[in-house]
Scaffold this active site. Structure first.
Site, short mmCIF file in Angstrom:
data_model
loop_
_atom_site.label_atom_id
_atom_site.label_comp_id
_atom_site.label_asym_id
_atom_site.label_seq_id
_atom_site.Cartn_x
_atom_site.Cartn_y
_atom_site.Cartn_z
CG ASP A 68 -1.82 1.18 1.32
OD1 ASP A 68 -2.57 1.39 0.36
OD2 ASP A 68 -1.78 1.91 2.33
CD GLU A 151 -4.39 1.26 -3.23
OE1 GLU A 151 -5.60 1.36 -3.13
OE2 GLU A 151 -3.61 1.59 -2.35
CB CYS A 204 -12.33 -7.28 8.02
SG CYS A 204 -11.37 -8.28 9.18
CB CYS A 207 -13.71 -12.05 8.86
SG CYS A 207 -14.44 -10.42 9.12
CB CYS A 223 -13.15 -6.48 12.10
SG CYS A 223 -14.40 -7.34 11.14
CB CYS A 226 -13.33 -11.37 12.87
SG CYS A 226 -12.13 -10.21 12.22
CG ASP A 233 -1.59 3.08 6.02
OD1 ASP A 233 -2.66 3.42 5.48
OD2 ASP A 233 -0.80 3.88 6.56
#
Ligand code: ZN
Length: 267
Positions: A68, A151, A204, A207, A223, A226, A233
């Site tokens: 990222d 990315e 997430c 999950c 999250c 989960c 990042d």
């Protein structure tokens, strides 16, 4: 043929020029077959050598990595490693000061010439530091991983914001991408990019729960599904890795081995 170039360990004999003592930026891996002298706009002389090396393919440590890219931290890897950009603010300050000085100086004067040279030298220092940073990071990333997913940042879209423009060009995302791509080719790695429309920060990485858009100032998130707490990042980098490796249903958005068109949006 190489022995005719070297005289001593740190000295060099050049045809028509004679003996010189260069400042070595690195050790040559083998004896060079030729040398080129380059002069840049700041009146610095460089020696560029041609050397032949046996390419040794390094075994990767990991199967894959997602990266990222950002402004604050240059790169965050799915392994959790973070790499900040070199700090150029001191150079920047000096350059701005010298530019104000330059504006007051008489055109064609010696002093003005000297100021201009100083500015050029500072720009060179920035560019050298940046190149060094990008080379080292791309080599590390490519040698350690079999598959690299980056990315794809729509730089042209973001450059509309002028304040950001400077930082972006400094950050060298495009350059980094090119280096990673070239080195992946050389090392036999798989390199792919993700569309920047991929919601890598909205899901997430553990999950797959989608929490939606996050404000930029939110750096960590827990999250709801989960209960994992993520660094923003790092979570994005992990999602980039997963989508890049085809472990996500939205992997249709990956553009493996193909250049993305700027501003293109997936359907
Ligand atoms: Zn979760």
């Amino acid at each position: 043929m190489s022995s005719t170039i070297y005289t001593k360990l740190d000295e060099l004999t050049l045809a028509k020029i004679g003996d010189i003592k260069p400042v070595w930026s690195r050790e040559l891996p083998t004896a060079p077959s030729s040398v080129t002298v380059i002069k840049d706009c700041a009146n610095r002389y460089f020696l560029s050598f041609v050397v032949e090396i046996e390419s040794s393919i390094v075994e990767p440590l990991n199967q894959s990595v997602g990266i990222d890219l950002g402004l604050k931290t240059f790169a965050v890897l799915s392994t959790g490693e973070k790499f900040g950009s070199p700090n150029y603010s001191k150079h920047d300050k000096k350059i701005r000061k010298l530019q104000r000085k330059l504006a007051r100086q008489k055109e064609g004067s010696r002093r003005r010439y000297r100021t201009r040279l100083k500015i050029a030298k500072l720009h060179n220092q920035i560019s050298d530091t940046r190149k060094d940073f990008l080379h080292k990071l791309s080599t590390k990333v490519v040698s350690e991983n079999q598959a690299i997913t980056l990315e794809d940042l729509n730089v042209s879209g973001m450059v509309k914001n002028k304040k950001l423009a400077r930082a972006i060009s400094r950050a060298g995302w495009r350059e980094f991408r090119m280096l990673c791509e070239a080195k992946s080719d050389k090392f036999g790695r798989t390199f792919s990019t993700l569309s920047r429309w991929e919601p890598t920060s909205q899901v997430c990485s553990r999950c797959g729960y989608k929490w939606g858009k996050l404000e930029l100032h939110i750096r960590t998130i827990t999250c709801l599904n989960c209960a994992t707490t993520h660094d923003r990042d790092e979570n994005a980098a992990k999602n980039i890795d997963q989508v890049g490796m085809g472990n996500r249903h939205d992997s249709k958005w990956t553009q493996r081995g193909r250049k993305t068109t700027e501003g293109s949006r997936p359907q």
